[in-house]
Design a protein around this motif. Structure first.
Motif, mmCIF file in Angstrom:
data_model
loop_
_atom_site.group_PDB
_atom_site.id
_atom_site.type_symbol
_atom_site.label_atom_id
_atom_site.label_comp_id
_atom_site.label_asym_id
_atom_site.label_seq_id
_atom_site.Cartn_x
_atom_site.Cartn_y
_atom_site.Cartn_z
ATOM 1 N N MET A 294 0.802 -1.223 0.000
ATOM 2 C CA MET A 294 0.000 0.000 0.000
ATOM 3 C C MET A 294 0.836 1.273 0.000
ATOM 4 S SD MET A 294 -3.147 -0.925 2.611
ATOM 5 C CE MET A 294 -3.841 0.743 2.468
ATOM 6 N N LYS A 295 2.108 1.175 0.341
ATOM 7 C CA LYS A 295 2.928 2.379 0.400
ATOM 8 C C LYS A 295 3.081 2.998 -0.990
ATOM 9 C CE LYS A 295 5.766 1.121 4.401
ATOM 10 N NZ LYS A 295 7.139 0.804 4.872
ATOM 11 N N PRO A 296 3.003 4.327 -1.070
ATOM 12 C CA PRO A 296 3.245 4.976 -2.355
ATOM 13 C C PRO A 296 4.649 4.641 -2.857
ATOM 14 C CG PRO A 296 2.235 6.508 -0.815
ATOM 15 C CD PRO A 296 2.598 5.289 -0.027
ATOM 16 N N SER A 297 4.783 4.519 -4.165
ATOM 17 C CA SER A 297 6.058 4.193 -4.792
ATOM 18 C C SER A 297 6.703 5.471 -5.318
ATOM 19 C CB SER A 297 5.815 3.201 -5.940
ATOM 20 O OG SER A 297 6.982 2.999 -6.690
ATOM 21 N N LYS A 298 7.870 5.818 -4.783
ATOM 22 C CA LYS A 298 8.569 7.017 -5.238
ATOM 23 C C LYS A 298 9.124 6.806 -6.636
ATOM 24 C CE LYS A 298 9.940 8.520 -0.596
ATOM 25 N NZ LYS A 298 11.077 8.845 0.301
ATOM 26 N N ARG A 299 9.007 7.829 -7.475
ATOM 27 C CA ARG A 299 9.508 7.763 -8.846
ATOM 28 C C ARG A 299 10.423 8.956 -9.140
ATOM 29 N NH1 ARG A 299 6.485 3.736 -11.573
ATOM 30 N NH2 ARG A 299 5.783 2.376 -9.876
ATOM 31 N N HIS A 300 11.147 8.866 -10.214
ATOM 32 C CA HIS A 300 12.147 9.868 -10.579
ATOM 33 C C HIS A 300 11.511 11.007 -11.374
ATOM 34 C CE1 HIS A 300 15.953 11.553 -11.931
ATOM 35 N NE2 HIS A 300 15.534 11.462 -13.191
ATOM 36 N N VAL A 301 11.942 12.224 -11.102
ATOM 37 C CA VAL A 301 11.504 13.409 -11.848
ATOM 38 C C VAL A 301 12.572 13.760 -12.873
ATOM 39 C CG1 VAL A 301 10.879 15.838 -11.703
ATOM 40 C CG2 VAL A 301 10.179 14.284 -9.901
ATOM 41 N N SER A 302 12.182 13.881 -14.141
ATOM 42 C CA SER A 302 13.140 14.225 -15.189
ATOM 43 C C SER A 302 13.459 15.711 -15.162
ATOM 44 C CB SER A 302 12.566 13.847 -16.552
ATOM 45 O OG SER A 302 11.458 14.677 -16.855
ATOM 46 N N ALA A 303 14.440 16.075 -15.960
ATOM 47 C CA ALA A 303 14.858 17.477 -16.001
ATOM 48 C C ALA A 303 13.723 18.391 -16.447
ATOM 49 C CB ALA A 303 16.059 17.633 -16.932
ATOM 50 N N THR B 122 7.310 13.252 -7.735
ATOM 51 C CA THR B 122 6.301 12.371 -8.317
ATOM 52 C C THR B 122 6.304 11.030 -7.610
ATOM 53 O OG1 THR B 122 5.455 11.515 -10.434
ATOM 54 C CG2 THR B 122 7.826 11.435 -10.113
ATOM 55 N N TRP B 123 5.138 10.391 -7.615
ATOM 56 C CA TRP B 123 5.005 9.089 -6.972
ATOM 57 C C TRP B 123 3.787 8.376 -7.555
ATOM 58 C CZ3 TRP B 123 3.625 13.707 -4.833
ATOM 59 C CH2 TRP B 123 2.334 13.824 -4.315
ATOM 60 N N VAL B 124 3.647 7.096 -7.192
ATOM 61 C CA VAL B 124 2.508 6.288 -7.615
ATOM 62 C C VAL B 124 1.757 5.819 -6.385
ATOM 63 C CG1 VAL B 124 1.768 4.166 -8.763
ATOM 64 C CG2 VAL B 124 3.645 5.514 -9.727
ATOM 65 N N GLU B 125 0.453 6.028 -6.383
ATOM 66 C CA GLU B 125 -0.396 5.497 -5.314
ATOM 67 C C GLU B 125 -1.304 4.415 -5.898
ATOM 68 O OE1 GLU B 125 -2.534 8.460 -3.157
ATOM 69 O OE2 GLU B 125 -0.707 9.426 -2.380
ATOM 70 N N TYR B 126 -1.560 3.389 -5.089
ATOM 71 C CA TYR B 126 -2.367 2.258 -5.537
ATOM 72 C C TYR B 126 -3.765 2.381 -4.945
ATOM 73 C CZ TYR B 126 2.132 0.663 -7.108
ATOM 74 O OH TYR B 126 3.341 0.590 -7.743
ATOM 75 N N GLN B 127 -4.687 2.773 -5.796
ATOM 76 C CA GLN B 127 -6.047 3.086 -5.385
ATOM 77 C C GLN B 127 -6.982 1.918 -5.670
ATOM 78 O OE1 GLN B 127 -7.527 6.595 -7.263
ATOM 79 N NE2 GLN B 127 -9.298 6.777 -5.920
ATOM 80 N N GLN C 181 -5.661 0.617 -9.065
ATOM 81 C CA GLN C 181 -5.289 1.591 -10.084
ATOM 82 C C GLN C 181 -3.969 2.214 -9.662
ATOM 83 O OE1 GLN C 181 -5.942 2.635 -13.000
ATOM 84 N NE2 GLN C 181 -4.786 4.524 -13.035
ATOM 85 N N ALA C 182 -2.916 1.964 -10.452
ATOM 86 C CA ALA C 182 -1.621 2.583 -10.173
ATOM 87 C C ALA C 182 -1.691 4.029 -10.666
ATOM 88 C CB ALA C 182 -0.507 1.819 -10.865
ATOM 89 N N LYS C 183 -1.988 4.921 -9.747
ATOM 90 C CA LYS C 183 -2.238 6.325 -10.106
ATOM 91 C C LYS C 183 -0.934 7.123 -10.006
ATOM 92 C CE LYS C 183 -5.960 8.405 -8.593
ATOM 93 N NZ LYS C 183 -6.909 9.084 -7.665
ATOM 94 N N GLY C 184 -0.461 7.599 -11.167
ATOM 95 C CA GLY C 184 0.734 8.434 -11.177
ATOM 96 C C GLY C 184 0.404 9.859 -10.761
ATOM 97 N N ILE C 185 1.201 10.421 -9.846
ATOM 98 C CA ILE C 185 0.938 11.756 -9.294
ATOM 99 C C ILE C 185 2.203 12.602 -9.403
ATOM 100 C CG2 ILE C 185 0.253 13.039 -7.226
ATOM 101 C CD1 ILE C 185 -1.093 10.373 -6.292
ATOM 102 N N TYR C 186 2.026 13.814 -9.879
ATOM 103 C CA TYR C 186 3.129 14.781 -9.960
ATOM 104 C C TYR C 186 2.744 16.020 -9.162
ATOM 105 C CZ TYR C 186 6.156 18.425 -11.869
ATOM 106 O OH TYR C 186 7.037 19.472 -12.007
ATOM 107 N N LYS C 187 3.640 16.479 -8.337
ATOM 108 C CA LYS C 187 3.371 17.654 -7.508
ATOM 109 C C LYS C 187 4.439 18.705 -7.752
ATOM 110 C CE LYS C 187 2.701 19.217 -2.750
ATOM 111 N NZ LYS C 187 2.692 18.820 -1.308
#
Length: 480
Positions: free
Chosen positions: A97-106, A113-118, A446-452
């Protein structure tokens, strides 16, 4: 809203009930769209007593549905395997259930950014008759872990088991959380036409096509766990007694009525008789008698038995050698059992060579070289499982890298299905998608990609008008 059903379904109270339950589950999901880990774990924990406190009832129901179902097979393949899945899911859920941290490009800097599983919402599960407890409750556990509401359609071929599951589920869950549906083919058809947020079907490839067609009307995503003809390749130097013993685990269980049971043996041509002798000895050791032996599971119903006997009649008529293993020379007439039978000299014109066997019949195909065996597998639809027996790791790697199948066992059969930490699923004609393990959790999420973006807005530097020096600088460093 629930899609309108066809006119021929409108007056069926069973179908009206499943529509009512679906509506209630959709409404309940909207009230609690993201259950906490504690809530999910509490729901899952209710299933353990359903299994362990009613072992005798499960054994009795399945024994009646099959006319004879080995009690130990029910304990091992239905109850114990499901309990192991429950324990595993309980242990891993918080991590999944933990959000998955992802890499932010230039281009997206500064930001994170991260992915939450909804949870998806309402999940439908269509259950086959061969392992109706395991194949209902294991995906139920995973769907609950992902935070969903669940509707389960049981097979009409195992009515006592379906009725028992419905009764026990009703005692521990409100129907807006989990509901079990029983009924005939028309109910199953209406079930598949509901606009679920995800639909999992386990069964034959032929029915799987109908399920996918029905789901497509609602763009419902599907996971199809089908079957096909799972090959078993015996390496040139593998001890034949050991091969027969390990293959027997996968083929004799449930009298071969298992989607990942070995369907045909690819055997070195100079060792075919050695395999036949070893297989006869192994089956005889396990089942010295069969007709009245409670350890020897029957075929689920007369229709399936007739199908299997029809394969043998067709194969004999077209020139196959049929070797029936009947140690006590018993009369099987009047029984719903079929003895273990080897079929040699098979050609592609025979029905047994085209259809998934799903019973205690097994084809033996000789091969000259490992490459020839690999080509034989690759000339046929991709299977749900593949089994290879060889202590030579280089040969194992050749088979792994040059064949396609849903899963593989090296030097064993069907055990991979019981490994909870790896995905289980097919490929092409043997299915699509997977469950078990983290992949199962993701299937029902739902693997929801989130960018903040923070207070600094770097995007303003690339706004029009274009052609400014900042654009040229960005292109100089990033367009390469």
């Amino acid at each position: 809203m629930v899609a309108e059903v066809k006119d021929l379904h409108r007056n069926n109270p069973d179908i009206a009930r499943l529509q009512s339950i679906f509506t209630a589950q959709k409404a309940a999901y909207r009230q609690n769209p993201y259950p906490s880990a504690e809530q999910r774990l509490e729901l899952i924990s209710r299933l353990k007593p359903l299994l362990v406190d009613h072992v005798d009832a499960w054994i009795d129901a399945l024994n009646n549905d099959f006319t004879t179902r080995a009690a130990d097979e029910t304990k091992l393949a239905e109850i114990m395997m499901t309990l192991e899945g429950l324990k595993y899911t309980t242990k891993k859920l918080r991590k999944w259930m933990k959000p998955s941290k992802r890499h932010v490009s230039a281009m997206n800097w500064p930001g994170k950014t991260w992915v939450e599983y909804q949870p998806l919402g309402v999940v439908g599960i269509i259950v086959p008759w061969n392992y109706p407890v395991q194949l209902a409750v294991v995906p139920l556990i995973t769907a609950l872990a992902a935070g969903n509401r669940v509707m389960i359609k049981m097979s009409e071929a195992t009515p006592r088991t379906g009725a028992l599951l419905e009764k026990l589920i009703t005692n521990i869950f409100p129907q807006e959380q989990v509901a079990v549906i029983n009924g005939e083919v028309d109910v199953a058809q209406a079930f598949s036409e509901l606009p679920f947020d995800h639909l999992l079907f386990t069964g034959s490839t032929t029915i799987g096509k109908h399920i996918m067609r029905a789901a497509s009307a609602n763009l419902t995503p599907v996971t199809l766990e089908l079957g096909g003809k799972s090959p078993c390749i015996i390496g040139q130097d593998f001890p034949m007694k050991d091969a027969a013993e390990r293959i027997a685990f996968g083929k004799c269980l449930n009298s071969g009525q298992t989607c990942v049971a070995p369907d045909y043996i690819l055997c070195p041509e100079n060792r075919v008789q050695e395999f036949v002798d070893a297989w006869k000895a192994q089956v005889t050791q396990s089942y010295p008698t069969m007709v009245n032996n409670p350890d020897f599971t029957a075929i689920v119903n007369p229709r399936q038995q007739k199908r299997l006997l029809g394969y043998l009649d067709d194969a004999k008529a077209k020139g196959a050698d049929v070797i029936e293993i009947n140690p006590a020379n018993e009369d099987f007439s009047g029984s719903q059992k079929v003895p273990h039978t080897l079929v040699l000299n098979v050609n592609d014109d025979m029905d047994i060579a085209q259809d998934e066997i799903f019973g205690p019949l097994m084809i033996v195909v000789p091969y000259k070289t490992l490459d020839e065996a690999i080509e034989y597998v690759n000339d046929r639809p991709r299977p749900l499982a593949l089994y290879y027996f060889d202590w030579n790791q280089d040969n194992c790697n050749r088979v792994l890298k040059n064949t396609h199948s849903g899963g593989v066992c090296l030097n064993d059969t069907i055990s991979h299905v019981g490994v909870d930490d790896i995905p289980f699923g097919g490929i092409g004609p043997s299915g699509m998608g997977a469950y078990h393990g983290p992949e199962g959790f993701q299937t029902f999420s739902q693997a929801k990609g989130i960018y903040k973006k923070g207070k600094m807005n770097a995007t303003k530097y690339i706004l029009p008008p274009y052609g400014r020096s900042i654009h040229k600088l960005i292109y100089k460093f990033l367009l390469k």
